[in-house]
Scaffold this motif. Sequence first.
Motif, PDB file in Angstrom:
ATOM      1  N   SER A  24       0.833  -1.204   0.000  1.00 33.59           N
ATOM      2  CA  SER A  24       0.000   0.000   0.000  1.00 33.59           C
ATOM      3  C   SER A  24       0.867   1.252   0.000  1.00 33.59           C
ATOM      4  N   GLN A  25       1.961   1.227   0.753  1.00 36.25           N
ATOM      5  CA  GLN A  25       2.877   2.368   0.781  1.00 36.25           C
ATOM      6  C   GLN A  25       3.522   2.575  -0.593  1.00 36.25           C
ATOM      7  N   ALA A  26       3.919   1.482  -1.236  1.00 39.32           N
ATOM      8  CA  ALA A  26       4.549   1.568  -2.553  1.00 39.32           C
ATOM      9  C   ALA A  26       3.559   2.086  -3.596  1.00 39.32           C
ATOM     10  N   PHE A  27       2.329   1.583  -3.525  1.00 39.83           N
ATOM     11  CA  PHE A  27       1.298   2.001  -4.481  1.00 39.83           C
ATOM     12  C   PHE A  27       0.966   3.475  -4.298  1.00 39.83           C
ATOM     13  N   TYR A  28       0.805   3.892  -3.049  1.00 49.06           N
ATOM     14  CA  TYR A  28       0.463   5.295  -2.796  1.00 49.06           C
ATOM     15  C   TYR A  28       1.617   6.218  -3.183  1.00 49.06           C
TER      16      TYR A  28
ATOM     17  N   SER B  17       9.091   8.425   7.245  1.00 55.93           N
ATOM     18  CA  SER B  17       7.944   7.721   7.826  1.00 55.93           C
ATOM     19  C   SER B  17       8.224   6.245   8.120  1.00 55.93           C
ATOM     20  N   ILE B  18       9.194   5.653   7.430  1.00 55.05           N
ATOM     21  CA  ILE B  18       9.431   4.209   7.579  1.00 55.05           C
ATOM     22  C   ILE B  18       9.720   3.790   9.025  1.00 55.05           C
TER      23      ILE B  18
ATOM     24  N   THR C 171       5.079   1.830  14.989  1.00 52.39           N
ATOM     25  CA  THR C 171       3.641   1.786  15.277  1.00 52.39           C
ATOM     26  C   THR C 171       3.037   0.440  14.890  1.00 52.39           C
ATOM     27  N   TYR C 172       3.633  -0.220  13.886  1.00 53.14           N
ATOM     28  CA  TYR C 172       3.131  -1.533  13.467  1.00 53.14           C
ATOM     29  C   TYR C 172       3.255  -2.547  14.597  1.00 53.14           C
TER      30      TYR C 172
END
Length: 242
Positions: free
Chosen positions: A55-59, A117-118, A124-125
Amino acid sequence: MKSIRELKSLARQAMAGNTGWLILALVAYSILGFGGSMITDVFFPGSDLPALILSQAFYFLLTLVFGIFYAGVRLLYLNAARGREFSLENLVYFFKNNPDHVIVCTFAVALVSLLVSIPINIYTYHLEVGNTIEEQMAWAVQTLMLTAASSLLAELLTIPFEMIYFLLADDPEMTGTQAIKGSVKMLKGKLGKLLLLKISFIPLMFLSAFTLYLALLWVLPYMEMTTVMFYRDLRGELEDRI
């Protein structure tokens, strides 16, 4: 250079009679970003690690497209500030005129934000949400604070690139690398003032909460137009103004 107060005054003057179109331009961009988030959630549902990475890569890829649109927003504001003819067609101008130059600039800014953000996303994960209301509230507060810290750090690291889209608007033939270098050079010694300009809008953003944030429809275009005036001041276009 003009004071922040003078730049804001000039921004309000430029907005007079054009506020509706300026709001519409930012709303259109915001809807695009919100739609991108929804599409990402649909394509990559779930909270497991692979889904989060995809999702991060797509966004991130969507962000490159959004950058072309945002460059058009800044072109529209720049035209309005200079008293030139402008229209919503400005929003798609860069899709037809060297979009690759904009993508290079957007990639640099988005990459910095992603790298910042990483670590926070990883942390947080692994945070446990908890079962009790108190534990869930603590998780929400901690997540919110970490997200805010990540956004602030990303803003500080990318602020030297603030003028890239304005530079491309004034010279569409300028490459993305040239725009990045030009922005850094233009803001040398001026970053502190630009940061203070951004900070000066925080009280208005907090006060907008009393209007259920509807006031942001005016505050955000006001902030954008003041940034335009900052750029014009750097170029020496405001020497004969107040």
